[in-house]
Structure formats: structure tokens, C-alpha cells
Design a protein around this motif. Structure first.
Motif, PDB file in Angstrom:
ATOM      1  N   GLU A  24       2.424  15.538  -1.109  1.00  0.00           N
ATOM      2  CA  GLU A  24       1.216  14.706  -1.122  1.00  0.00           C
ATOM      3  C   GLU A  24       0.901  14.214   0.289  1.00  0.00           C
ATOM      4  O   GLU A  24      -0.259  14.212   0.723  1.00  0.00           O
ATOM      5  CB  GLU A  24       1.427  13.522  -2.069  1.00  0.00           C
ATOM      6  N   LEU A  25       1.938  13.818   1.008  1.00  0.00           N
ATOM      7  CA  LEU A  25       1.767  13.331   2.374  1.00  0.00           C
ATOM      8  C   LEU A  25       1.209  14.421   3.286  1.00  0.00           C
ATOM      9  O   LEU A  25       0.418  14.148   4.203  1.00  0.00           O
ATOM     10  CB  LEU A  25       3.120  12.841   2.898  1.00  0.00           C
ATOM     11  N   THR A  83      -2.577  14.623   3.906  1.00  0.00           N
ATOM     12  CA  THR A  83      -3.286  13.495   4.517  1.00  0.00           C
ATOM     13  C   THR A  83      -3.671  13.733   5.967  1.00  0.00           C
ATOM     14  O   THR A  83      -4.368  12.915   6.563  1.00  0.00           O
ATOM     15  CB  THR A  83      -2.433  12.212   4.450  1.00  0.00           C
ATOM     16  N   LYS A 140       3.155   1.641  -3.149  1.00  0.00           N
ATOM     17  CA  LYS A 140       2.362   2.172  -4.261  1.00  0.00           C
ATOM     18  C   LYS A 140       2.176   3.677  -4.125  1.00  0.00           C
ATOM     19  O   LYS A 140       2.286   4.427  -5.103  1.00  0.00           O
ATOM     20  CB  LYS A 140       0.986   1.489  -4.302  1.00  0.00           C
ATOM     21  N   ALA A 141       1.928   4.132  -2.887  1.00  0.00           N
ATOM     22  CA  ALA A 141       1.666   5.554  -2.657  1.00  0.00           C
ATOM     23  C   ALA A 141       2.872   6.428  -3.008  1.00  0.00           C
ATOM     24  O   ALA A 141       2.697   7.583  -3.423  1.00  0.00           O
ATOM     25  CB  ALA A 141       1.264   5.787  -1.195  1.00  0.00           C
ATOM     26  N   VAL A 142       4.089   5.885  -2.867  1.00  0.00           N
ATOM     27  CA  VAL A 142       5.287   6.671  -3.190  1.00  0.00           C
ATOM     28  C   VAL A 142       5.872   6.295  -4.555  1.00  0.00           C
ATOM     29  O   VAL A 142       6.969   6.718  -4.917  1.00  0.00           O
ATOM     30  CB  VAL A 142       6.373   6.534  -2.091  1.00  0.00           C
ATOM     31  N   ALA A 172       8.185   5.247   2.682  1.00  0.00           N
ATOM     32  CA  ALA A 172       7.186   4.174   2.727  1.00  0.00           C
ATOM     33  C   ALA A 172       7.400   3.291   3.948  1.00  0.00           C
ATOM     34  O   ALA A 172       6.441   2.900   4.634  1.00  0.00           O
ATOM     35  CB  ALA A 172       7.252   3.330   1.450  1.00  0.00           C
ATOM     36  N   VAL A 228       6.464  13.707  -3.099  1.00  0.00           N
ATOM     37  CA  VAL A 228       5.883  12.703  -2.202  1.00  0.00           C
ATOM     38  C   VAL A 228       5.519  13.347  -0.861  1.00  0.00           C
ATOM     39  O   VAL A 228       4.447  13.095  -0.306  1.00  0.00           O
ATOM     40  CB  VAL A 228       6.872  11.528  -1.988  1.00  0.00           C
ATOM     41  N   THR A 270       0.832  -1.211   0.000  1.00  0.00           N
ATOM     42  CA  THR A 270       0.000   0.000   0.000  1.00  0.00           C
ATOM     43  C   THR A 270       0.862   1.256   0.000  1.00  0.00           C
ATOM     44  O   THR A 270       0.653   2.182  -0.804  1.00  0.00           O
ATOM     45  CB  THR A 270      -0.937   0.000   1.222  1.00  0.00           C
ATOM     46  N   HIS A 271       1.852   1.289   0.888  1.00  0.00           N
ATOM     47  CA  HIS A 271       2.664   2.505   1.014  1.00  0.00           C
ATOM     48  C   HIS A 271       3.701   2.618  -0.097  1.00  0.00           C
ATOM     49  O   HIS A 271       4.028   3.731  -0.527  1.00  0.00           O
ATOM     50  CB  HIS A 271       3.302   2.559   2.403  1.00  0.00           C
TER      51      HIS A 271
END
Length: 246
Positions: free
Chosen positions: A185-186, A189, A126-128, A152, A182, A123-124
Motif C-alpha cells: 500500500e505504501l 503513495t 490508522k494507515a497501518v 508508522a 502495508v 494518522t499513520h
């Protein structure tokens, strides 16, 4: 104002006769993005290492959710499971794949099952943007890719606070942007982030508070709109003047 998650109270740190931090008082609130800026040697990274208990403060207290973080290793380990850190030198295990780097702590510290640790890592990653590299070793990655894996890995612990110690300072200039993107984007959240950085445009655009440190003191602590456009401290004005001239 949201609740205080970390409170730094009268924190000082000396190495022998050299006083690096001098009675630092900072409250970090849930959801804040705090960027710490200042000249090299001003104490920024030492402050972050003290917050994460990688350095033991000489005096003062660090409170997490209203409780003092003491020096017993068990308490420090529990605290670090909730307050993660991303280092400028990545600190990945070179003998492990990207996937195993991200699964190790969740297996060892959080005692997740192999399946849970795998799902969280994927999951993480993919996010980065690093999911295609799960079988690569760090030696096969660029500096920017290594730092994205390190982010990640930290996120896999589901931290309440994430600390960044100059996360782009070891990168070639063309790789800085991919890591900053990155982090931007973080920042959307809601994760609480404390970032030591030399990237002034990033601090101005992303932080909710900017702290300027000088000679071991917090010289100014203000919203970026104020600190960058109308700094109150002469040392802040001098520092930013050099930055703008550069």
C-alpha cells in the motif's frame, strides 16, 4: 527519469581485512521502489546501514539531493530526519506505549507540538491498522503488529526516503503477509523506498528496480520484469534458480 535523491558512489566497506562492499555505484531516483536481493552475506544489510550512516563507509561517497553526507553528527542527524529506516528487529521502546513510540521523534527531532505529534501519529497508525492499540506496550503485540508500528513511527517523520532492512525476517510466516500488505500500500503513495528482502515474489511484484548483490558487488540492477525473467548475470540466474526450485 525522475531526479536523483540519493547517489551512492564507489562505496566500499571493510571490517578489518574483510571487504564487505566493493565499489558500489547506485543512483536512487525520486519515487522508485528498489528491492535489494541476494544470498545471506552478500552485503545487502551493510549497504543499507551505510546509506543510513549507521555504518561509516571505508571509502566512497553518499550524496543526498546533490550534497555529500559527511560524518559530522549534526549533518547525519539532519540527513536521518529525511531518510528513515525500518529495522528487522523493530527497535521499539519497550517502556513506551505505541502512541508514545510514534510521537517521540517528532517531538524531539522535529520539535512538533504535542497536538501536532499526536495527530500525525494517529494518522499513520490508522494507515497501518494499529490505531486501536495506541495504549499498548510492545510486549503486548505480535511481531507483525510491532513491525507495523515501526513503519508508522518512521512515517511520522515524513521521510523523503524510507529504508527497510529485511522487515519480515524476524516474523512468523503467518505474520509476513500483514506487513507486506502495508508495504504494498505504501508503494502506491509515491514514497521512495529501498528494501532489503528475501521475499522474491514481493520484489518481483512491487519493485520498480531490483538489485541483485553477490559477494559485496552489485551483480545486476534491472527492472524486475527483466531480472526475474531474463537475468543477464550467471550468478543472478543461479540464485533465482535456487529460489524457484525452493
Amino acid at each position: 527519469m525522475s531526479e536523483t535523491i540519493i547517489s551512492i558512489q564507489e562505496l566500499s566497506k571493510s571490517f578489518g581485512d574483510h571487504e564487505v562492499l566493493r565499489k558500489i555505484d547506485i543512483d536512487i531516483h525520486v519515487g522508485e521502489i528498489i528491492c535489494i536481493v541476494g544470498s545471506s552475506g552478500s552485503g545487502k544489510s551493510t549497504l543499507l546501514r551505510c546509506i543510513n550512516k549507521l555504518e561509516r563507509q571505508t571509502s566512497g561517497r553518499i550524496m543526498f539531493n546533490g550534497r555529500e553526507v559527511r560524518d559530522a553528527q549534526r549533518e547525519i542527524n539532519e540527513y536521518r530526519s529525511k531518510v528513515g529506516m525500518v529495522f528487522q528487529s523493530f527497535n521499539l521502546f519497550n517502556n513506551m506505549t505505541v502512541l508514545k513510540n510514534c510521537m517521540l521523534c517528532t517531538r524531539k527531532v522535529l520539535h512538533l507540538s504535542k497536538e501536532e505529534a499526536f495527530d500525525r501519529a494517529i494518522t499513520h497508525l490508522k494507515a497501518v491498522g494499529m490505531a486501536p492499540y495506541i495504549h499498548a506496550k510492545p510486549s503486548q503485540l505480535s511481531g507483525g503488529q510491532k513491525q507495523r508500528v515501526a513503519i508508522a513511527r518512521a512515517l511520522c517523520m515524513n521521510p523523503e526516503v524510507l529504508l527497510f532492512d529485511e522487515p519480515t525476517s524476524a516474523l512468523d510466516p503467518e505474520m509476513v503477509g500483514e506487513v507486506l500488505n502495508v508495504m504494498k500500500e505504501l508503494a502506491t503513495t509515491g514514497l521512495t523506498m529501498v528494501i532489503v528482502t528475501h521475499e522474491m515474489a514481493f520484489a518481483r511484484d512491487v519493485s520498480t528496480r531490483t538489485v541483485f548483490m553477490d559477494r559485496g558487488y552489485v551483480a545486476e540492477d534491472a527492472p524486475p520484469s527483466q531480472l526475474f525473467s531474463n537475468p543477464q548475470n550467471p550468478r543472478t540466474r543461479e540464485f533465482l534458480g535456487r529460489y524457484l526450485a525452493g
